[in-house]
Design a protein around this motif. Structure first.
Motif, PDB file in Angstrom:
ATOM      1  N   LEU A  10       6.899 -28.893 -32.557  1.00  0.00           N
ATOM      2  CA  LEU A  10       5.998 -30.032 -32.461  1.00  0.00           C
ATOM      3  C   LEU A  10       6.772 -31.156 -31.787  1.00  0.00           C
ATOM      4  N   GLU A  11       6.553 -31.280 -30.485  1.00  0.00           N
ATOM      5  CA  GLU A  11       7.253 -32.289 -29.695  1.00  0.00           C
ATOM      6  C   GLU A  11       6.219 -33.206 -29.055  1.00  0.00           C
ATOM      7  N   GLU A  12       6.501 -34.491 -29.103  1.00  0.00           N
ATOM      8  CA  GLU A  12       5.581 -35.463 -28.543  1.00  0.00           C
ATOM      9  C   GLU A  12       5.323 -35.163 -27.071  1.00  0.00           C
ATOM     10  N   GLY A  13       4.049 -35.152 -26.699  1.00  0.00           N
ATOM     11  CA  GLY A  13       3.661 -34.913 -25.314  1.00  0.00           C
ATOM     12  C   GLY A  13       3.548 -33.452 -24.934  1.00  0.00           C
ATOM     13  N   LYS A  14       3.782 -32.542 -25.874  1.00  0.00           N
ATOM     14  CA  LYS A  14       3.691 -31.105 -25.587  1.00  0.00           C
ATOM     15  C   LYS A  14       2.546 -30.497 -26.388  1.00  0.00           C
ATOM     16  N   THR A  74      10.274 -30.100 -35.581  1.00  0.00           N
ATOM     17  CA  THR A  74       9.416 -31.257 -35.359  1.00  0.00           C
ATOM     18  C   THR A  74      10.203 -32.464 -34.889  1.00  0.00           C
ATOM     19  N   GLU A  75       9.722 -33.062 -33.808  1.00  0.00           N
ATOM     20  CA  GLU A  75      10.293 -34.321 -33.336  1.00  0.00           C
ATOM     21  C   GLU A  75       9.621 -35.447 -34.098  1.00  0.00           C
ATOM     22  N   GLN A  76      10.452 -36.289 -34.716  1.00  0.00           N
ATOM     23  CA  GLN A  76       9.917 -37.444 -35.429  1.00  0.00           C
ATOM     24  C   GLN A  76      10.194 -38.688 -34.606  1.00  0.00           C
ATOM     25  N   ALA A  77       9.189 -39.470 -34.375  1.00  0.00           N
ATOM     26  CA  ALA A  77       9.316 -40.663 -33.532  1.00  0.00           C
ATOM     27  C   ALA A  77      10.478 -41.532 -33.995  1.00  0.00           C
ATOM     28  N   HIS A  78      11.437 -41.725 -33.125  1.00  0.00           N
ATOM     29  CA  HIS A  78      12.588 -42.611 -33.343  1.00  0.00           C
ATOM     30  C   HIS A  78      13.464 -42.197 -34.524  1.00  0.00           C
ATOM     31  N   GLN A  79      13.282 -40.999 -35.059  1.00  0.00           N
ATOM     32  CA  GLN A  79      14.070 -40.572 -36.217  1.00  0.00           C
ATOM     33  C   GLN A  79      14.743 -39.225 -35.995  1.00  0.00           C
ATOM     34  N   ILE A  82       9.579 -23.938 -21.273  1.00  0.00           N
ATOM     35  CA  ILE A  82       8.484 -24.895 -21.050  1.00  0.00           C
ATOM     36  C   ILE A  82       7.794 -24.552 -19.733  1.00  0.00           C
ATOM     37  N   GLU A  83       6.480 -24.457 -19.815  1.00  0.00           N
ATOM     38  CA  GLU A  83       5.666 -24.206 -18.635  1.00  0.00           C
ATOM     39  C   GLU A  83       4.355 -24.964 -18.816  1.00  0.00           C
ATOM     40  N   GLU A  84       4.033 -25.813 -17.871  1.00  0.00           N
ATOM     41  CA  GLU A  84       2.792 -26.595 -17.919  1.00  0.00           C
ATOM     42  C   GLU A  84       2.628 -27.317 -19.256  1.00  0.00           C
ATOM     43  N   ASN A  85       3.685 -27.999 -19.694  1.00  0.00           N
ATOM     44  CA  ASN A  85       3.652 -28.873 -20.860  1.00  0.00           C
ATOM     45  C   ASN A  85       3.493 -28.157 -22.201  1.00  0.00           C
ATOM     46  N   GLN A  86       3.879 -26.870 -22.248  1.00  0.00           N
ATOM     47  CA  GLN A  86       3.868 -26.161 -23.512  1.00  0.00           C
ATOM     48  C   GLN A  86       4.893 -25.035 -23.484  1.00  0.00           C
ATOM     49  N   PHE A  87       5.289 -24.599 -24.660  1.00  0.00           N
ATOM     50  CA  PHE A  87       6.217 -23.478 -24.738  1.00  0.00           C
ATOM     51  C   PHE A  87       5.453 -22.186 -24.507  1.00  0.00           C
ATOM     52  N   VAL A  88       6.070 -21.289 -23.748  1.00  0.00           N
ATOM     53  CA  VAL A  88       5.522 -19.954 -23.508  1.00  0.00           C
ATOM     54  C   VAL A  88       6.632 -18.943 -23.726  1.00  0.00           C
ATOM     55  N   GLN A  89       6.233 -17.726 -24.060  1.00  0.00           N
ATOM     56  CA  GLN A  89       7.199 -16.649 -24.262  1.00  0.00           C
ATOM     57  C   GLN A  89       7.845 -16.329 -22.930  1.00  0.00           C
ATOM     58  N   GLN A  90       9.159 -16.271 -22.930  1.00  0.00           N
ATOM     59  CA  GLN A  90       9.904 -15.956 -21.710  1.00  0.00           C
ATOM     60  C   GLN A  90      10.212 -14.468 -21.707  1.00  0.00           C
ATOM     61  N   GLU A  91       9.983 -13.831 -20.590  1.00  0.00           N
ATOM     62  CA  GLU A  91      10.272 -12.412 -20.468  1.00  0.00           C
ATOM     63  C   GLU A  91      11.771 -12.189 -20.471  1.00  0.00           C
ATOM     64  N   ALA A  92      12.200 -11.122 -21.113  1.00  0.00           N
ATOM     65  CA  ALA A  92      13.612 -10.778 -21.113  1.00  0.00           C
ATOM     66  C   ALA A  92      14.003 -10.336 -19.702  1.00  0.00           C
ATOM     67  N   THR A  93      15.163 -10.746 -19.265  1.00  0.00           N
ATOM     68  CA  THR A  93      15.617 -10.376 -17.939  1.00  0.00           C
ATOM     69  C   THR A  93      16.675  -9.289 -18.059  1.00  0.00           C
ATOM     70  N   LEU A  94      16.589  -8.309 -17.174  1.00  0.00           N
ATOM     71  CA  LEU A  94      17.547  -7.214 -17.171  1.00  0.00           C
ATOM     72  C   LEU A  94      18.633  -7.525 -16.154  1.00  0.00           C
TER      73      LEU A  94
END
Length: 178
Positions: free
Chosen positions: A139-143, A30-35, A162-174
C-alpha cells in the motif's frame, strides 16, 4: 425481505468462517504518510501457535509475553523483502504482537528507498500448514493496490515490478538456459 436478511447472514457467516482459517494469512507493506513504512502480518492465532510449536518445540513458551517474543523472532527470521535488487533484505524493527483470534504483528520497516522499482518478497512462515496461502500487498501512496498470493506453488515468493502505477508479477528470467 427475508431473502435479503438470509443472504446477508450467509455472506457474513462465510466471511467470518474464512477469516479464521489457519491456512490463510496476509502480509501488507504500508507506506505511512511522513512516518515511514510498516509491515503487518495477520493470521489466525492457531496458525501462529502451530508454527511456533513446530519450530521451537511444544514447551517453548509459558506466558503470552514469551509467545509474542517467539512470534516476532520467528517472523523476522522467515520474512525477506528485497527492493530494487538490493542484496540485503529490509530491516524489521520494533515488532509488536496483538493477540486475538485474528492475531496481528506489526513491524517498522527500514531500508526502503524513496522509489520502488522492483520488489521480491518471500514469506515461508506458514508453509508447514496444509494448503496455506498468504496474501501480499503493498500500500503505497499514488499506486494502485494489487494482491498477490504466496503459496507452495510459487515457493511463497512474489517477484514484482512497477508497471503503469501498480505492482505486477515479474516473469523469472533464465540465464544461459538455466
Amino acid at each position: 425481505m427475508i431473502k435479503w436478511i438470509a443472504s446477508f447472514i450467509l455472506l457474513t457467516w462465510a466471511g467470518l468462517a474464512k477469516a479464521h482459517q489457519p491456512a490463510i494469512s496476509s502480509i501488507i507493506l504500508t507506506e505511512q504518510a511522513h512516518q515511514g513504512w510498516i509491515l503487518q502480518v495477520r493470521s489466525p492465532l492457531t496458525a501462529f501457535e502451530y508454527v511456533i510449536k513446530q519450530h521451537y518445540g511444544e514447551g517453548a513458551f509459558a506466558t503470552p509475553e514469551e509467545f509474542q517474543e517467539l512470534v516476532v523472532d520467528y517472523l523476522m527470521d522467515n520474512i525477506s523483502i528485497h527492493i530494487n535488487g538490493q542484496n540485503k533484505s529490509l530491516v524489521l524493527k520494533n515488532g509488536f504482537v496483538q493477540l486475538g483470534h485474528d492475531t496481528n504483528v506489526v513491524f517498522q520497516a527500514e531500508g526502503i528507498p524513496e522509489t520502488i522499482e522492483t520488489l521480491v518478497v518471500n514469506n515461508p512462515s506458514f508453509k508447514g500448514i496444509n494448503r496455506n496461502q498468504s496474501i501480499f500487498m503493498v500500500l503505497e501512496e499514488g499506486k494502485n493496490n494489487v494482491q498477490f498470493i504466496l503459496n507452495d506453488e510459487n515457493q511463497h515468493t512474489a517477484n514484482l515490478k512497477i508497471e503503469e502505477n501498480q505492482f505486477v508479477q515479474q516473469e523469472a528470467t533464465l540465464v544461459f538456459g538455466l
